[in-house]
Design a protein around this motif. Structure first.
Motif, PDB file in Angstrom:
ATOM      1  N   GLU A 129      -9.323  63.566   9.067  1.00 55.89           N
ATOM      2  CA  GLU A 129      -8.105  63.623   9.881  1.00 55.89           C
ATOM      3  C   GLU A 129      -6.860  63.828   9.019  1.00 55.89           C
ATOM      4  OE1 GLU A 129      -8.298  64.128  12.940  1.00 55.89           O
ATOM      5  OE2 GLU A 129     -10.311  63.390  13.371  1.00 55.89           O
ATOM      6  N   TRP A 156      -7.574  52.532  15.198  1.00 55.37           N
ATOM      7  CA  TRP A 156      -6.303  52.711  15.903  1.00 55.37           C
ATOM      8  C   TRP A 156      -5.398  53.645  15.118  1.00 55.37           C
ATOM      9  CZ3 TRP A 156      -4.061  47.752  18.566  1.00 55.37           C
ATOM     10  CH2 TRP A 156      -5.028  47.198  19.402  1.00 55.37           C
ATOM     11  N   ASN A 171      -6.467  57.137  15.775  1.00 50.58           N
ATOM     12  CA  ASN A 171      -6.065  57.558  17.123  1.00 50.58           C
ATOM     13  C   ASN A 171      -4.575  57.849  17.199  1.00 50.58           C
ATOM     14  OD1 ASN A 171      -8.693  57.242  18.010  1.00 50.58           O
ATOM     15  ND2 ASN A 171      -8.348  55.209  18.847  1.00 50.58           N
ATOM     16  N   HIS A 172      -3.777  57.020  16.575  1.00 52.99           N
ATOM     17  CA  HIS A 172      -2.332  57.218  16.582  1.00 52.99           C
ATOM     18  C   HIS A 172      -1.976  58.527  15.869  1.00 52.99           C
ATOM     19  CE1 HIS A 172       1.878  56.489  15.261  1.00 52.99           C
ATOM     20  NE2 HIS A 172       1.982  55.983  16.479  1.00 52.99           N
ATOM     21  N   HIS A 223      -2.931  61.492  18.062  1.00 57.17           N
ATOM     22  CA  HIS A 223      -1.985  61.609  19.176  1.00 57.17           C
ATOM     23  C   HIS A 223      -0.730  62.376  18.755  1.00 57.17           C
ATOM     24  CE1 HIS A 223       0.995  60.338  22.147  1.00 57.17           C
ATOM     25  NE2 HIS A 223       1.667  59.726  21.195  1.00 57.17           N
TER      26      HIS A 223
END
Length: 170
Positions: free
Chosen positions: A20, A129, A132-133, A136
């Motif tokens: 990521e 998390w 995911n943040h 987003h």
């Protein structure tokens, strides 16, 4: 969660974040230098504000996880003046924080930590998390790129600018 379970989950999440981070860096680098004031809608952030939030919140997640303390995030401050400086700050600030997270022991990874009085979970959960943040906000920035008619790199497959398979063969 046992330390052994936390270690196993962390191994998976570390590989996920490695992938990521590389994609996020690619999206940050795709922002045209002359588009830092672009924003979508009256409530949207400028491109520079969004990019800087991505850098600072990723740094905040990493440092908070590494320090087993997620009760607040540091103030973001003003963004650097250029897209290149913001992208360079990602490498300079986020990747070292990730290295600190990767050095946590299994016992530390299993330690319950309060997240801003919202949840108290083993700190390893917040690594997910974090991912995911990041995803987003990267999605927001890739939408900005398309709206400003800039090159949108592939993320999980092809884009109109990098059809599926093109990045792998280029």
């Amino acid at each position: 969660m046992t330390p052994e379970q936390a270690r196993g989950l962390a191994a998976y999440l570390f590989q996920t974040l490695d992938n990521e981070f590389a994609t996020t860096r690619k999206i940050l680098a795709a922002v045209p230098a002359n588009q830092l004031n672009f924003k979508l809608g009256d409530k949207g952030r400028t491109t520079a504000e969004l990019m800087w939030h991505m850098v600072q919140s990723d740094r905040g997640f990493g440092e908070g996880i590494a320090n087993l303390k997620l009760d607040s995030f540091p103030e973001e401050g003003a963004a650097p003046q250029t897209a290149a400086e913001i992208a360079a700050a990602y490498d300079r600030e986020v990747l070292p924080a990730f290295e600190k997270v990767k050095s946590l022991t299994p016992e530390q990874l299993a330690t319950p930590v309060n997240f801003m009085n919202f949840a108290t979970l083993p700190v390893v959960i917040y690594i997910g998390w974090w991912a995911n943040h990041m995803i987003h906000h990267r999605g927001q920035l890739s939408t900005y790129l398309r709206a400003m008619n800039a090159h949108v790199p592939s993320i999980y497959g092809g884009s109109a600018d990098e059809p599926f398979g093109m990045a792998a063969t280029a």
